[in-house]
Design an enzyme around this catalytic site. Structure first.
Site, PDB file in Angstrom:
ATOM      1  N   HIS A   1       0.835  -1.214   0.000  1.00 27.01           N
ATOM      2  CA  HIS A   1       0.000   0.000   0.000  1.00 27.01           C
ATOM      3  C   HIS A   1       0.867   1.260   0.000  1.00 27.01           C
ATOM      4  O   HIS A   1       0.547   2.240  -0.677  1.00 27.01           O
ATOM      5  CB  HIS A   1      -0.930   0.016   1.216  1.00 27.01           C
ATOM      6  N   ASP A   2       1.950   1.243   0.767  1.00 25.95           N
ATOM      7  CA  ASP A   2       2.838   2.405   0.824  1.00 25.95           C
ATOM      8  C   ASP A   2       3.547   2.616  -0.511  1.00 25.95           C
ATOM      9  O   ASP A   2       3.533   3.707  -1.066  1.00 25.95           O
ATOM     10  CB  ASP A   2       3.864   2.229   1.945  1.00 25.95           C
TER      11      ASP A   2
ATOM     12  N   ASP B   1       8.149   5.307   0.579  1.00 26.10           N
ATOM     13  CA  ASP B   1       8.630   6.496   1.289  1.00 26.10           C
ATOM     14  C   ASP B   1       8.027   6.667   2.677  1.00 26.10           C
ATOM     15  O   ASP B   1       8.142   7.727   3.290  1.00 26.10           O
ATOM     16  CB  ASP B   1       8.354   7.750   0.453  1.00 26.10           C
TER      17      ASP B   1
ATOM     18  N   PRO C   1      -5.466  -0.935  -6.319  1.00 20.99           N
ATOM     19  CA  PRO C   1      -6.560  -1.751  -6.856  1.00 20.99           C
ATOM     20  C   PRO C   1      -7.502  -2.151  -5.729  1.00 20.99           C
ATOM     21  O   PRO C   1      -7.105  -2.188  -4.565  1.00 20.99           O
ATOM     22  CB  PRO C   1      -5.836  -2.976  -7.422  1.00 20.99           C
TER      23      PRO C   1
ATOM     24  N   HIS D   1      -1.143 -13.116  -1.285  1.00 19.35           N
ATOM     25  CA  HIS D   1      -2.375 -13.577  -0.629  1.00 19.35           C
ATOM     26  C   HIS D   1      -2.258 -15.000  -0.104  1.00 19.35           C
ATOM     27  O   HIS D   1      -3.209 -15.526   0.448  1.00 19.35           O
ATOM     28  CB  HIS D   1      -3.559 -13.501  -1.606  1.00 19.35           C
ATOM     29  N   THR D   2      -1.105 -15.610  -0.266  1.00 22.04           N
ATOM     30  CA  THR D   2      -0.912 -16.963   0.281  1.00 22.04           C
ATOM     31  C   THR D   2      -0.811 -16.944   1.806  1.00 22.04           C
ATOM     32  O   THR D   2      -0.922 -17.987   2.455  1.00 22.04           O
ATOM     33  CB  THR D   2       0.336 -17.633  -0.335  1.00 22.04           C
TER      34      THR D   2
END
Length: 332
Positions: free
Chosen positions: A66-67, A74, A165, A195-196
């Site tokens: 997400h970052d 950053d 997304p 996602h595992t």
């Protein structure tokens, strides 16, 4: 012998310019003299935290993604909103479900590093290094992490919605999000293998198990036994938004290729998991990774290495924060 030297510089120069310019300034040994215990401090802290709280690895992996994908790696996601900056990235809707364990381990590591070598190690380097170490700790591949990132001087929630997304997107929409950031479809499919490990909140897939359509209570593309189990797990999710299910019901705590095997068997939680397994642009990669774990590990490692240097800030474009959740100076 000196006749060879004129060729050496152009070759070295070409190697240098093949890297994105900002990431070319990063290197694996960045803290070797300024903070020699950096790697050890990170490793010891993540081992202690992960042993006590297994949700740490998937939580930090998600935070890292997400970052980085939003505005580069950053640490802009770590900034807390204030009166001066009321809508920091951390408070974007898509970030509200990020794991508290992930934020907690970064704070612990930062505090330890500030004691060992004050003002030296950036929060963004802590995220990158500790994510790699956690992936390795739970069975995933090793990949080199170049260091020397600076922390952002900006944190804006509105940038998150444009970059990330979502689980409700079509494959066209998801691919567009990645290709806009110069990531290939292959890199996207490999990164989705994260996602595992970890879990997904029930609200993200409730549409597949409750009132799916006028003719079917559940999504017929979902494995019926899984659907039945999920309906039981999530029956009170509207009253308790923390309710969740493991992404990989077979080996939820181990980083392996089971996610792709699950997708092909109708055992993926999200509609986007199902689409990944049927879309002609992605199905062959899902099939490859499902049968060849080494191919997945190799591609995941390369994609993570690329993501870890995505739009990094160096020099005066950033700072080394004293605290990861606030800028060193109040922004104008």
């Amino acid at each position: 012998m000196h006749n060879y030297y004129p060729m050496a510089f152009p070759i070295l120069f070409l190697l240098f310019i093949s890297l994105p310019f900002s990431s070319a300034k990063l290197n694996i040994n960045y803290y070797k003299t300024t903070c020699p215990d950096f790697e050890k401090i990170v490793r010891e802290n993540i081992y202690t935290k992960q042993s006590a709280s297994p949700a740490t690895a998937p939580g930090l992996l998600r935070l890292f993604f997400h970052d980085c994908i939003t505005d580069g790696c950053d640490a802009s996601l770590l900034i807390s909103s204030t009166a001066y900056n009321p809508h920091a990235e951390r408070d974007a809707d898509l970030n509200l479900s990020l794991s508290g364990d992930a934020f907690d381990i970064i704070v612990k590591i930062k505090n330890a590093l500030e004691l060992a070598c004050p003002g030296i190690v950036s929060c963004s380097d802590i995220i990158a290094q500790s994510t790699r170490d956690l992936v390795k700790m739970v069975g995933g591949p090793y990949y080199p992490v170049r260091l020397g990132r600076k922390d952002s001087l900006v944190s804006d929630a509105s940038r998150t919605d444009k970059a990330l997304p979502t689980t409700k997107m079509t494959m066209d929409g998801i691919i567009e999000k990645f290709t806009a950031k110069n990531f290939t479809i292959r890199e996207m499919v490999a990164l989705t293998g994260a996602h595992t490990i970890g879990f997904t909140h029930c609200k993200e897939f409730s549409n597949r198990i409750f009132n799916f359509s006028k003719t079917s209570e559940i999504d017929p593309t979902l494995h019926p036994k899984l659907a039945k189990g999920l309906r039981e797990v999530c029956k009170n999710y509207t009253h308790d938004p923390t309710m969740a299910a493991f992404n990989d019901v077979r080996s939820p705590g181990k980083f392996d290729n089971a996610y792709y095997q699950n997708v092909l068997k109708g055992l993926g939680l999200l509609t986007t998991d199902y689409i990944l397994g049927v879309d002609p642009r992605t199905r062959s990669l899902v099939e490859l990774y499902a049968k060849d774990e080494q191919a997945f590990f190799q591609d995941f490692a390369k994609a993570m290495e690329k993501l870890s240097v995505f739009e990094v800030k160096t020099g005066k474009k950033g700072e080394v924060r004293s605290r990861c959740d606030q800028f060193n100076h109040i922004p104008n």
